[in-house]
Design a protein around this motif. Structure first.
Motif, PDB file in Angstrom:
ATOM      1  N   LEU A  94      -4.722   1.087   0.528  1.00 54.80           N
ATOM      2  CA  LEU A  94      -3.834   0.789   1.571  1.00 54.80           C
ATOM      3  C   LEU A  94      -4.125  -0.292   2.392  1.00 54.80           C
ATOM      4  O   LEU A  94      -3.153  -1.236   2.830  1.00 54.80           O
ATOM      5  CB  LEU A  94      -3.861   2.209   2.321  1.00 54.80           C
ATOM      6  CG  LEU A  94      -2.458   2.414   3.533  1.00 54.80           C
ATOM      7  CD1 LEU A  94      -1.506   2.728   3.442  1.00 54.80           C
ATOM      8  CD2 LEU A  94      -3.145   3.771   4.123  1.00 54.80           C
ATOM      9  N   LEU A  95      -5.274  -0.345   3.060  1.00 49.37           N
ATOM     10  CA  LEU A  95      -6.050  -1.731   3.070  1.00 49.37           C
ATOM     11  C   LEU A  95      -5.206  -3.060   2.886  1.00 49.37           C
ATOM     12  O   LEU A  95      -4.786  -3.994   4.152  1.00 49.37           O
ATOM     13  CB  LEU A  95      -7.006  -1.945   3.679  1.00 49.37           C
ATOM     14  CG  LEU A  95      -8.207  -0.747   5.009  1.00 49.37           C
ATOM     15  CD1 LEU A  95      -8.845  -0.747   5.194  1.00 49.37           C
ATOM     16  CD2 LEU A  95      -7.191  -1.090   6.574  1.00 49.37           C
ATOM     17  N   GLY A  96      -5.175  -3.306   1.914  1.00 53.08           N
ATOM     18  CA  GLY A  96      -4.758  -4.487   0.628  1.00 53.08           C
ATOM     19  C   GLY A  96      -3.161  -4.705   1.126  1.00 53.08           C
ATOM     20  O   GLY A  96      -3.121  -5.813   1.472  1.00 53.08           O
ATOM     21  N   GLU A  97      -2.755  -3.528   0.796  1.00 58.23           N
ATOM     22  CA  GLU A  97      -0.800  -3.824   0.897  1.00 58.23           C
ATOM     23  C   GLU A  97      -0.685  -3.865   3.085  1.00 58.23           C
ATOM     24  O   GLU A  97       0.104  -4.855   2.791  1.00 58.23           O
ATOM     25  CB  GLU A  97      -0.767  -2.165   1.096  1.00 58.23           C
ATOM     26  CG  GLU A  97      -0.704  -2.261  -0.281  1.00 58.23           C
ATOM     27  CD  GLU A  97      -0.195  -0.513  -0.949  1.00 58.23           C
ATOM     28  OE1 GLU A  97       0.410   0.477   0.792  1.00 58.23           O
ATOM     29  OE2 GLU A  97      -0.719  -0.210  -1.773  1.00 58.23           O
ATOM     30  N   SER A  98      -1.438  -3.351   3.927  1.00 54.45           N
ATOM     31  CA  SER A  98      -1.577  -3.572   5.345  1.00 54.45           C
ATOM     32  C   SER A  98      -1.765  -4.952   5.119  1.00 54.45           C
ATOM     33  O   SER A  98      -0.925  -5.429   6.669  1.00 54.45           O
ATOM     34  CB  SER A  98      -1.903  -2.665   6.106  1.00 54.45           C
ATOM     35  OG  SER A  98      -3.462  -2.838   6.215  1.00 54.45           O
ATOM     36  N   LYS A  99      -2.465  -5.839   4.591  1.00 56.31           N
ATOM     37  CA  LYS A  99      -2.990  -7.264   5.213  1.00 56.31           C
ATOM     38  C   LYS A  99      -2.130  -8.606   4.575  1.00 56.31           C
ATOM     39  O   LYS A  99      -1.996  -9.315   4.759  1.00 56.31           O
ATOM     40  CB  LYS A  99      -3.985  -7.605   4.470  1.00 56.31           C
ATOM     41  CG  LYS A  99      -5.361  -6.838   5.111  1.00 56.31           C
ATOM     42  CD  LYS A  99      -6.482  -7.382   4.248  1.00 56.31           C
ATOM     43  CE  LYS A  99      -7.506  -6.245   4.403  1.00 56.31           C
ATOM     44  NZ  LYS A  99      -8.860  -6.465   4.553  1.00 56.31           N
ATOM     45  N   GLY A 100      -1.023  -7.750   3.451  1.00 57.88           N
ATOM     46  CA  GLY A 100      -0.408  -8.519   2.589  1.00 57.88           C
ATOM     47  C   GLY A 100       0.826  -9.369   3.587  1.00 57.88           C
ATOM     48  O   GLY A 100       0.828 -10.131   3.712  1.00 57.88           O
TER      49      GLY A 100
END
Length: 100
Positions: A94-100
């Protein structure tokens, strides 16, 4: 009931999720997060809450302004299980997606 992680699984988990640390005095893992402000921290918590519902496994957590602290343990098993590892991986994704 879920089984506690064995030493091999714990070693793998430590390598796979280096930001998560063991909680002193109990069989649980914890991670602290910092965000730009309260709104960003609250948004993250909302996304994690939805994720936790999907996994039917819910974290212990706290929030102070831009900081969120999450602790994971499977209470009915008395410590860390694959359920905790799975939720921690999902939070990291989820963190990886929100950094996108």
């Amino acid at each position: 009931m879920a089984k506690l992680l064995d030493s091999k699984a714990r070693a793998t988990l430590a390598d796979e999720l280096p930001e998560w640390t063991m909680v002193e005095g109990r069989d649980a893992m914890r991670r602290s997060f910092r965000f730009a402000d309260f709104s960003a921290a609250w948004g993250f918590m909302s996304r994690v809450a939805l994720l936790a519902e999907q996994h039917a496994h819910h974290p212990e957590w706290s929030n102070v302004w831009n900081r969120v602290e999450i602790t994971l343990a499977t209470h009915d098993a008395g410590g860390l299980t694959e359920r905790d590892a799975t939720l921690a991986r999902a939070i990291e994704a989820l963190l990886g997606e929100s950094k996108g």
